[in-house]
Design an enzyme around this catalytic site. Structure first.
Site, mmCIF file in Angstrom:
data_model
loop_
_atom_site.group_PDB
_atom_site.id
_atom_site.type_symbol
_atom_site.label_atom_id
_atom_site.label_comp_id
_atom_site.label_asym_id
_atom_site.label_seq_id
_atom_site.Cartn_x
_atom_site.Cartn_y
_atom_site.Cartn_z
ATOM 1 N N ARG A 185 52.929 19.735 0.960
ATOM 2 C CA ARG A 185 53.042 18.638 -0.005
ATOM 3 C C ARG A 185 52.774 17.271 0.626
ATOM 4 O O ARG A 185 52.744 16.256 -0.074
ATOM 5 C CB ARG A 185 54.415 18.641 -0.660
ATOM 6 C CG ARG A 185 54.696 19.909 -1.466
ATOM 7 C CD ARG A 185 56.040 19.823 -2.146
ATOM 8 N NE ARG A 185 56.091 18.746 -3.098
ATOM 9 C CZ ARG A 185 55.727 18.809 -4.368
ATOM 10 N NH1 ARG A 185 55.298 19.954 -4.854
ATOM 11 N NH2 ARG A 185 55.812 17.765 -5.155
ATOM 12 N N TRP A 197 53.641 12.142 1.990
ATOM 13 C CA TRP A 197 52.229 11.818 1.764
ATOM 14 C C TRP A 197 52.236 10.343 1.379
ATOM 15 O O TRP A 197 52.711 9.984 0.304
ATOM 16 C CB TRP A 197 51.650 12.685 0.652
ATOM 17 C CG TRP A 197 50.168 12.540 0.505
ATOM 18 C CD1 TRP A 197 49.202 13.177 1.233
ATOM 19 C CD2 TRP A 197 49.469 11.710 -0.436
ATOM 20 N NE1 TRP A 197 47.950 12.778 0.810
ATOM 21 C CE2 TRP A 197 48.086 11.888 -0.212
ATOM 22 C CE3 TRP A 197 49.865 10.834 -1.437
ATOM 23 C CZ2 TRP A 197 47.110 11.225 -0.950
ATOM 24 C CZ3 TRP A 197 48.900 10.164 -2.174
ATOM 25 C CH2 TRP A 197 47.530 10.365 -1.930
ATOM 26 N N CYS A 219 54.575 14.819 -1.386
ATOM 27 C CA CYS A 219 55.838 14.620 -0.677
ATOM 28 C C CYS A 219 56.752 15.799 -0.989
ATOM 29 O O CYS A 219 56.837 16.257 -2.127
ATOM 30 C CB CYS A 219 56.572 13.353 -1.057
ATOM 31 S SG CYS A 219 55.676 11.861 -0.657
ATOM 32 N N ASN A 270 60.073 10.885 -3.862
ATOM 33 C CA ASN A 270 58.706 11.368 -4.058
ATOM 34 C C ASN A 270 58.203 10.707 -5.329
ATOM 35 O O ASN A 270 58.877 10.767 -6.352
ATOM 36 C CB ASN A 270 58.760 12.904 -4.181
ATOM 37 C CG ASN A 270 57.513 13.504 -4.792
ATOM 38 O OD1 ASN A 270 56.446 12.908 -4.749
ATOM 39 N ND2 ASN A 270 57.654 14.689 -5.352
ATOM 40 N N GLY A 271 57.039 10.052 -5.264
ATOM 41 C CA GLY A 271 56.505 9.389 -6.451
ATOM 42 C C GLY A 271 56.231 7.927 -6.164
ATOM 43 O O GLY A 271 56.105 7.519 -5.011
ATOM 44 N N GLU A 312 32.480 24.791 -5.782
ATOM 45 C CA GLU A 312 33.732 25.168 -5.121
ATOM 46 C C GLU A 312 33.485 25.450 -3.631
ATOM 47 O O GLU A 312 34.295 25.078 -2.783
ATOM 48 C CB GLU A 312 34.344 26.388 -5.836
ATOM 49 C CG GLU A 312 35.551 27.013 -5.166
ATOM 50 C CD GLU A 312 36.754 26.095 -5.005
ATOM 51 O OE1 GLU A 312 36.747 24.967 -5.516
ATOM 52 O OE2 GLU A 312 37.707 26.516 -4.328
ATOM 53 N N LYS A 361 49.053 19.086 -1.369
ATOM 54 C CA LYS A 361 48.976 19.961 -2.534
ATOM 55 C C LYS A 361 49.827 19.343 -3.636
ATOM 56 O O LYS A 361 50.790 18.657 -3.333
ATOM 57 C CB LYS A 361 49.543 21.328 -2.141
ATOM 58 C CG LYS A 361 48.773 22.467 -2.747
ATOM 59 C CD LYS A 361 49.120 23.751 -2.101
ATOM 60 C CE LYS A 361 48.494 24.889 -2.868
ATOM 61 N NZ LYS A 361 47.039 24.952 -2.725
ATOM 62 N N HIS A 421 14.550 17.417 -8.675
ATOM 63 C CA HIS A 421 14.690 16.117 -9.349
ATOM 64 C C HIS A 421 15.283 15.048 -8.434
ATOM 65 O O HIS A 421 15.776 14.032 -8.912
ATOM 66 C CB HIS A 421 15.546 16.284 -10.608
ATOM 67 C CG HIS A 421 14.917 17.193 -11.625
ATOM 68 N ND1 HIS A 421 13.759 16.873 -12.288
ATOM 69 C CD2 HIS A 421 15.265 18.431 -12.056
ATOM 70 C CE1 HIS A 421 13.423 17.864 -13.101
ATOM 71 N NE2 HIS A 421 14.324 18.834 -12.969
ATOM 72 N N GLU A 460 36.672 19.850 2.429
ATOM 73 C CA GLU A 460 38.085 19.472 2.547
ATOM 74 C C GLU A 460 38.740 19.998 3.823
ATOM 75 O O GLU A 460 39.687 19.395 4.301
ATOM 76 C CB GLU A 460 38.897 19.825 1.301
ATOM 77 C CG GLU A 460 39.122 21.264 1.024
ATOM 78 C CD GLU A 460 39.870 21.497 -0.276
ATOM 79 O OE1 GLU A 460 40.642 20.645 -0.715
ATOM 80 O OE2 GLU A 460 39.668 22.580 -0.870
ATOM 81 N N LYS A 473 35.379 23.427 -0.671
ATOM 82 C CA LYS A 473 36.168 24.096 0.384
ATOM 83 C C LYS A 473 35.705 23.629 1.749
ATOM 84 O O LYS A 473 36.513 23.310 2.603
ATOM 85 C CB LYS A 473 36.024 25.631 0.315
ATOM 86 C CG LYS A 473 36.776 26.358 -0.757
ATOM 87 C CD LYS A 473 38.275 26.391 -0.607
ATOM 88 C CE LYS A 473 38.909 25.225 -1.287
ATOM 89 N NZ LYS A 473 39.278 25.293 -2.634
#
Ligand code: F6R
Length: 605
Positions: free
Chosen positions: A27, A75, A2, A101-102, A478, A600, A501, A485, A482
C-alpha cells in the site's frame, strides 16, 4: 494507499503491528513508523524514511514494548518521504499519536489557525493538523476530542489515534478503507484484510462516517456524533498462506503461477450443467439494458477493454470502455437502460468509486467486478461479481487481471444467452474453451526459461513497443504497462494497424517490438504489419501459436502460446507478457513487488 495497522491485547504490539505492516507494504513504501504504549509516561515511537526493512533494523536496536500499538507504511502525498514526515505524528508531550491514510483537504487554513493558537508544527504533512486539533479539543475524553477534531476536517481519510492515558485505539473512516479484526481478548485494526489473516478471520468493515473505540475486550462503533451504529461481522475465507510467498522469490511470480487455480475459482460453480449457460447470481435483468459502459483504472481498465470486445461480440450490446479518472469529468450521458460495469481488484480505487457514484446519480444500473469483499464499491453498487482471486500482494496486478478477464467472459455469455444472441453451439464452444484455460495458462507459463533469455537479451533497451489487434490490443496495452511499471523501461502499445500512421517512425535496429500474432481473423493483416516493421530493422518478438510455421521467418524470437478460441486468447497471451515483464525487472535487480512511486489501492484522486 498507505497501510495502517493497530493492535490492542495481550501480545507485544510491536510484533503484531510490524508483521501486519509487512503484509500491507504494497500500500506504500516511502516510509514506515510505529508507536506503542506501555506503562511509561509517554508513547514510544520509531519511524524511518524508506522501506519497512529500514524500520525493522531500527527496531532491533530500539525495541518497543507494550500491548497497544499503531503503525503505518506511507505513500507520500504531502511532504517528502523523510523521517520527520513519517507517521505516526505525535503531540509535543508525546502523549498522543495519530496515523492517517488519505488527504486532509482543508489542512492549510487549519494549520494557519492552529499556529496562531500557539501550536508548533514540525512536519510538512497534512496529518499533523489532526494531532494538534485533537490536542486542542482534548479535555480528558479522547473519543470526544477526536469527534470534535474531525468535525473541523474535510477530506478522505482513515485514521487511528492512540493516547498514553487511555487503553484504547480510536479509529475513524471517511472514504479510505479500514477493517477491524476481532480476536479473543485482543482486537486489531488495519487498512486491508491481509494484515489480519494470521490472527483472525472475523472482521468488521467500517463504513464512511464510522468511528470505532477499540479496547482489548470490546469494540464500540458510532458515527462522528457519537450515535451507536451496528455493523455486520464478516468471515474472511482467504487463508493466511494465500498472503505468503510460499517459496517463490516474489509475490508477483507466485501470483502469476497461481493463475490456473484462480481461473478455476473464478469459474467455480458458474457453468451450468447443460454446458451452454452461465449461472451468475445477479439481480440484473439482462433484457432491461440497451447499452453497457465499462469503467475502471489501470490494469482493471484493460480488462474492461477486453470486456468491451466480448460483450459486443458475444451479447451484441453496444459497449464502451471509459477511464474511471476521466469518467465523471467528461459528463457522460447515461440512463436507466445503461448498465455501468465498474472493475476493481481492491474495490477502493477512488476514481472508480467516483465513476460508480456518477453512474448511479444518472440512474444507470450498476454491476461491479471485484476481488476484495466488504470494499467501498461493494457497498454502493447494485450487484457484485466476485473474481475470487485471493489476496493480491504484488503491486503489479497479474492474477486479478486474469480473473477479471474470466469474469467478462462469463458476463458476456450470460448476457448473450439471456438475450438470445448466442446460439447453443457457439455458447458450448466458448464454455468448453473456457474450461480449458487453466491448463492452457499453465502450458503458456512453461515458456518461462525461453522468455527469461529474451528478457536478458533486451533488458538494457530503453524502449519497447507492444502490438496487438482486435481483442488482443488490450493485451498489448497490459503487456506494456506491466513492463514499464516494474522494469522502468519505456513501453508503448499500439493497435498493430496504427503503426503506419505514425509510430513506425520510431522503429530502428534498437527497438524490440512484441507483436501478438496468435490465431485471429486479422492474422494475415498482422503478418503484413509485422513485415512493415521488420523492413525497418525492428527487433520482432512474436507471440504465436505452436502450429504457426511462417511466423519464424518474420521474427527474431518467437514465444509460443497454446492455441485457443480467439475470444479467449487474451487470457492465454497475457501470461507470457507478465513473465517477460517479471524476468526483465528481475534481471535488472529491481524490486519487482514494490516498484518505485507506486502503491496498490489508489485511494487519492
Ligand atoms: C497495475 C495495477 C494498477 C491497478 C489500478 C486499479 O499493475 O495494479 O493499474 O490495476 O490501480 O486498481 P483496482 O483494480 O484495485 O481498482
Amino acid at each position: 494507499m498507505c497501510g495502517i495497522v493497530g493492535y490492542i491485547g495481550h501480545r507485544e504490539a510491536a510484533d503484531v503491528v510490524v508483521d501486519g505492516l509487512t503484509r500491507l507494504e504494497y500500500r506504500g513504501y516511502d516510509s514506515a513508523g510505529i508507536v506503542t504504549a506501555d506503562s511509561q509516561a509517554q508513547l514510544e515511537v520509531v519511524k524511518r524514511a524508506g522501506k519497512l526493512s529500514i524500520l525493522k533494523e531500527a527496531l532491533k536496536t530500539n525495541p518497543l514494548k507494550g500491548n497497544i500499538g499503531i503503525g503505518h507504511t506511507r505513500w507520500a502525498t504531502h511532504g517528502k518521504p523523510n523521517d520527520v514526515n513519517s507517521h505516526p505524528h505525535l503531540s509535543e508531550d508525546s502523549k498522543l499519536a495519530v496515523i492517517h491514510n488519505g488527504i486532509i483537504e482543508n489542512y492549510m487554513p487549519l494549520k494557519a489557525k492552529l499556529i496562531s493558537n500557539g501550536h508548533d508544527f514540525v512536519s510538512d504533512t497534512d496529518t499533523e493538523v489532526i494531532v494538534h486539533l485533537i490536542e486542542e479539543h482534548y479535555q480528558g475524553d479522547l473519543v470526544e476530542a477526536v469527534q470534535n477534531a474531525l468535525k473541523e476536517v474535510t477530506g478522505a481519510y482513515a485514521l487511528v489515534v492512540s493516547h498514553i492515558d487511555h487503553e484504547v485505539i480510536v479509529a475513524a473512516r471517511a472514504t479510505s478503507p479500514m477493517v477491524i479484526g476481532i480476536g479473543e481478548n485482543e482486537n486489531f485494526v488495519a487498512s486491508d484484510v491481509p494484515a489480519l489473516l494470521p490472527y483472525t478471520r472475523k472482521v468488521i468493515f467500517l463504513h464512511d462516517g464510522d468511528m470505532a473505540l477499540i479496547k482489548k475486550a470490546s469494540i464500540e462503533l458510532s458515527d462522528f456524533d457519537g450515535n451507536i451504529v451496528e455493523r455486520e461481522i464478516s468471515t474472511i475465507d482467504w487463508d493466511a498462506e494465500a498472503a505468503e510467498k510460499s517459496g517463490y522469490e516474489h509475490y508477483m511470480l507466485k501470483e502469476i503461477y497461481e493463475q490456473p487455480t484462480v481461473l478455476q475459482n473464478t469459474f467455480g460453480g458458474r457453468f451450468a450443467a447443460n454446458g451452454m449457460d452461465v449461472e451468475l447470481d445477479l439481480g440484473l435483468d439482462p433484457n432491461s439494458i440497451n447499452r453497457v459502459v465499462i469503467t475502471a483504472a489501470g490494469t482493471a481498465y484493460y480488462s474492461g477493454a477486453v470486456g468491451e470486445y466480448l460483450i459486443e461480440q458475444v451479447a451484441k450490446i453496444p459497449t464502451e470502455i471509459e477511464l474511471a479518472s476521466e469518467f465523471r469529468y467528461r459528463k457522460p450521458i447515461l440512463d436507466e437502460n445503461t448498465l455501468c460495469i465498474v472493475v476493481s481488484q481492491s474495490g477502493e480505487t477512488i476514481d472508480t468509486l467516483e465513476a460508480l457514484r456518477e453512474a448511479k446519480r444518472q440512474g444507470a444500473k450498476t454491476l461491479a467486478i471485484l476481488n476484495v469483499k466488504g470494499s467501498s464499491i461493494s457497498r454502493e453498487v447494485d450487484d457484485s461479481l466476485y473474481i475470487h482471486a485471493g489476496p493480491e500482494i504484488g503491486v503489479a496486478s497479474t492474477k486479478a487481471y486474469m480473473a477479471m478477464l474470466a469474469a467478462f467472459e462469463l458476463i458476456a455469455i450470460w448476457l448473450g444467452r439471456a438475450r438470445a444472441e448466442l446460439s447453443d453451439s457457439v455458447a458450448s464452444e466458448l464454455i468448453q474453451a473456457l474450461r480449458s484455460t487453466p491448463g492452457l495458462v499453465e502450458h503458456a507459463l512453461e515458456e518461462r526459461e525461453h522468455i527469461a533469455q529474451i528478457a536478458e537479451q533486451f533488458k538494457d533497451k530503453r524502449d519497447y513497443l507492444f502490438l496487438g489487434r482486435g481483442i488482443n490490443f488490450p493485451t498489448a496495452l497490459e503487456g506494456a504497462l506491466k513492463l514499464k511499471e516494474i522494469s522502468y523501461i519505456h513501453a508503448e502499445a499500439y493497435a498493430t494497424g496504427e503503426m503506419k500512421h505514425g509510430p513506425i517512425a520510431l522503429i530502428d535496429e534498437n527497438m524490440p517490438i512484441v507483436a501478438i500474432a496468435t490465431a485471429s481473423e486479422l492474422y494475415e493483416k498482422t503478418i503484413s504489419n509485422i513485415q512493415e516493421v521488420k523492413a525497418r530493422d525492428g527487433i520482432i518478438i512474436s507471440l504465436a501459436n505452436p502450429d504457426d510455421e511462417q511466423i519464424a521467418i518474420h521474427s527474431d524470437h518467437v514465444i509460443r502460446v497454446p492455441k485457443v478460441h480467439e475470444l479467449i486468447s487474451p487470457m492465454i497471451n497475457v501470461a507470457s507478457l507478465q513473465l517477460l515483464a517479471y524476468e526483465t525487472a528481475h534481471r535488472l535487480e529491481l524490486d519487482v513487488d514494490q516498484p518505485r512511486n507506486l502503491a496498490k489501492s489508489v485511494t487519492v484522486e
